[in-house]
Design an enzyme around this catalytic site. Structure first.
Site, PDB file in Angstrom:
ATOM      1  N   TRP A 137       0.825  -1.216   0.000  1.00  0.00           N
ATOM      2  CA  TRP A 137       0.000   0.000   0.000  1.00  0.00           C
ATOM      3  C   TRP A 137       0.849   1.251   0.000  1.00  0.00           C
ATOM      4  O   TRP A 137       0.551   2.222  -0.699  1.00  0.00           O
ATOM      5  CB  TRP A 137      -1.004  -0.019   1.151  1.00  0.00           C
ATOM      6  N   LYS A 180     -12.500  -1.563   6.021  1.00  0.00           N
ATOM      7  CA  LYS A 180     -11.762  -2.526   6.836  1.00  0.00           C
ATOM      8  C   LYS A 180     -12.300  -2.503   8.272  1.00  0.00           C
ATOM      9  O   LYS A 180     -12.610  -3.524   8.844  1.00  0.00           O
ATOM     10  CB  LYS A 180     -10.262  -2.208   6.842  1.00  0.00           C
ATOM     11  N   ASP A 208      -1.832   6.662   6.053  1.00  0.00           N
ATOM     12  CA  ASP A 208      -2.889   5.787   5.557  1.00  0.00           C
ATOM     13  C   ASP A 208      -3.174   4.778   6.663  1.00  0.00           C
ATOM     14  O   ASP A 208      -2.367   3.900   6.946  1.00  0.00           O
ATOM     15  CB  ASP A 208      -2.403   5.087   4.279  1.00  0.00           C
TER      16      ASP A 208
HETATM   17  C1  LIG Z   1      -7.519  -1.500   1.429  1.00  0.00           C
HETATM   18  C2  LIG Z   1      -6.446  -0.493   1.553  1.00  0.00           C
HETATM   19  C3  LIG Z   1      -6.316   0.577   0.658  1.00  0.00           C
HETATM   20  C4  LIG Z   1      -7.219   0.737  -0.554  1.00  0.00           C
HETATM   21  O1  LIG Z   1      -8.446   1.158  -0.165  1.00  0.00           O
HETATM   22  P1  LIG Z   1      -9.594   1.493  -1.258  1.00  0.00           P
HETATM   23  O2  LIG Z   1     -10.643   2.074  -0.375  1.00  0.00           O
HETATM   24  O3  LIG Z   1      -9.950   0.212  -1.917  1.00  0.00           O
HETATM   25  O4  LIG Z   1      -9.022   2.475  -2.211  1.00  0.00           O
HETATM   26  C5  LIG Z   1      -5.318   1.492   0.856  1.00  0.00           C
HETATM   27  N1  LIG Z   1      -4.463   1.374   1.886  1.00  0.00           N
HETATM   28  C6  LIG Z   1      -4.549   0.353   2.767  1.00  0.00           C
HETATM   29  C7  LIG Z   1      -3.586   0.280   3.899  1.00  0.00           C
HETATM   30  C8  LIG Z   1      -5.533  -0.601   2.627  1.00  0.00           C
HETATM   31  O5  LIG Z   1      -5.621  -1.621   3.505  1.00  0.00           O
END
Ligand SMILES: *Cc1c(COP(=O)(O)O)cnc(C)c1O
Length: 359
Positions: free
Chosen positions: A102, A195, A171
């Site tokens: 990511w 998540k 993030d």
């Molecule tokens: C799932 C995830 C993403 C992507 O998220 P989307 O909402 O599908 O764009 C980005 N960063 C991390 C750490 C993730 O677990």
């Protein structure tokens, strides 16, 4: 009705009481005679919902008035593009820490529009750990520092966040509200909701208000944080359903002791699982112990054949989503806030049985 134990990485398990509440209110929310999905986003009823969702986020995370809380679309992935467009002024660069899939995606996207310094990368070590503070040398003139606080695929996290002189941006998609953090340490936090805090199609952004003013003139209006902050996340039609679920989830989290309560439960769940993984050579958890995620637990079995057998037998036993990400293989149990302790206990019982038969 048979509900499975859901170890999906995202979209992922939602708390049963939240689903039940949404079910009960599905046909008539707040006496409106409509489902939440049928309400106008400009209505008083919806305004009450979005206000409560924001208040819930602010209370749980201790977000001060120095920050805006925004509900946006495009997932965490759109943030990979819009953060550099808004917060890295023309001709300047930003620092990135490359801890896995990511973080790398955020780097790749930021490179499209300007300067990127990768100040540390775990790639050579197969992304088995996050860096120690003393390994990080940030650039003096970076506009901000970007990290992925929990790498969903590799199963590693920052046990503590780096200290930076410029705004730190994280993030937190796969760990938001799973452990106590000090929001004031960050210039911005963002997370795809699917998540830990809601359904897909919604991203939570918590951004320091002074940073909102930084955006250069050439950024499209829709992509400016200021546009959404000035309009209370109602510049255009937001994901009304998603915001409603966030509201229900923050209520649910309050009822179980807030983030401190949640963290205690999460550490208990992860601790149990890691202690099984550490108890025998049959299992191998590759992540460096100090960097282990308490949300995404990743491990290997002695062979890929056994891994496939494990995933398929677990599925037959009512446990789904245990296959590791296609890029790394192995097994991954995503044990987000909504995954109950009973799911971990069932998984552990299954693992012990599987080991005795196949070890
Ligand atoms: C799932 C995830 C993403 C992507 O998220 P989307 O909402 O599908 O764009 C980005 N960063 C991390 C750490 C993730 O677990």
């Amino acid at each position: 009705m048979a509900r499975v134990y859901n170890f999906n990485a995202g979209p992922a398990a939602l708390p049963l009481p939240v689903l039940e509440k949404a079910q009960a209110e599905m046909l008539d929310i707040a006496g409106s005679g409509m489902s939440v999905m049928e309400l106008s986003h400009r209505s008083k009823d919806f305004q009450a919902i979005i206000d409560a969702a924001e208040a819930g986020v602010r209370k749980l995370l201790g977000v001060s008035d120095d920050y805006a809380v925004l509900f946006m679309q495009g997932g965490a992935s759109l943030q990979f593009a819009s953060i550099p467009m808004n917060l890295r002024r023309p001709g300047k660069s930003a620092d990135f820490v490359d801890t896995g899939s990511w973080a790398s995606k955020a780097i790749k996207e930021a490179k499209v529009t300007g300067g990127v310094n990768v100040v540390w990368s775990g790639k050579e070590e197969s992304y088995m750990r996050t860096p120690k503070p003393e390994e990080l040398n940030f650039s003096a003139d970076a506009e901000y520092v970007h990290i992925c606080s929990n790498e969903t695929i590799g199963g590693i996290r920052f046990p503590e966040f780096p200290k930076t002189n410029v705004p730190l941006i994280a993030d937190m998609s796969s760990e938001i509200m799973s452990r106590a953090i000090d929001v004031n340490q960050f210039g911005m936090i963002y997370a795809g909701a699917q998540k830990n805090i809601g359904p897909s199609g919604l991203a939570l952004v918590i951004i320091r208000k002074d940073l909102i003013e930084r955006t250069p003139e050439n950024v499209p209006i829709f992509l400016r944080y200021k546009t959404h902050a000035d309009e209370g996340s109602l510049y255009n039609t937001p994901n009304t359903w998603g915001i409603y679920i966030v509201k229900l989830i923050t209520d649910w989290m309050e009822s179980i002791g807030g983030i401190a309560g949640m963290q205690k439960i999460n550490e208990g769940k992860a601790g149990k699982l890691y202690s099984v993984l550490d108890s025998s050579n049959f299992w191998k958890a590759p992540a460096d112990k100090a960097s282990r995620s308490i949300m995404n637990v990743v491990w290997r079995l002695p062979s890929e054949e056994l891994e496939a057998k494990f995933v398929s037998e677990a599925k037959n036993a009512g446990m789904i989503g245990l296959k590791g990400h296609r890029s790394v293989g192995g097994i991954r149990a995503s044990i987000y806030n909504a995954v109950p302790v009973e799911a971990i206990d069932a998984l552990i019982a299954f693992m012990k049985d599987f080991e005795s038969k196949n070890g």
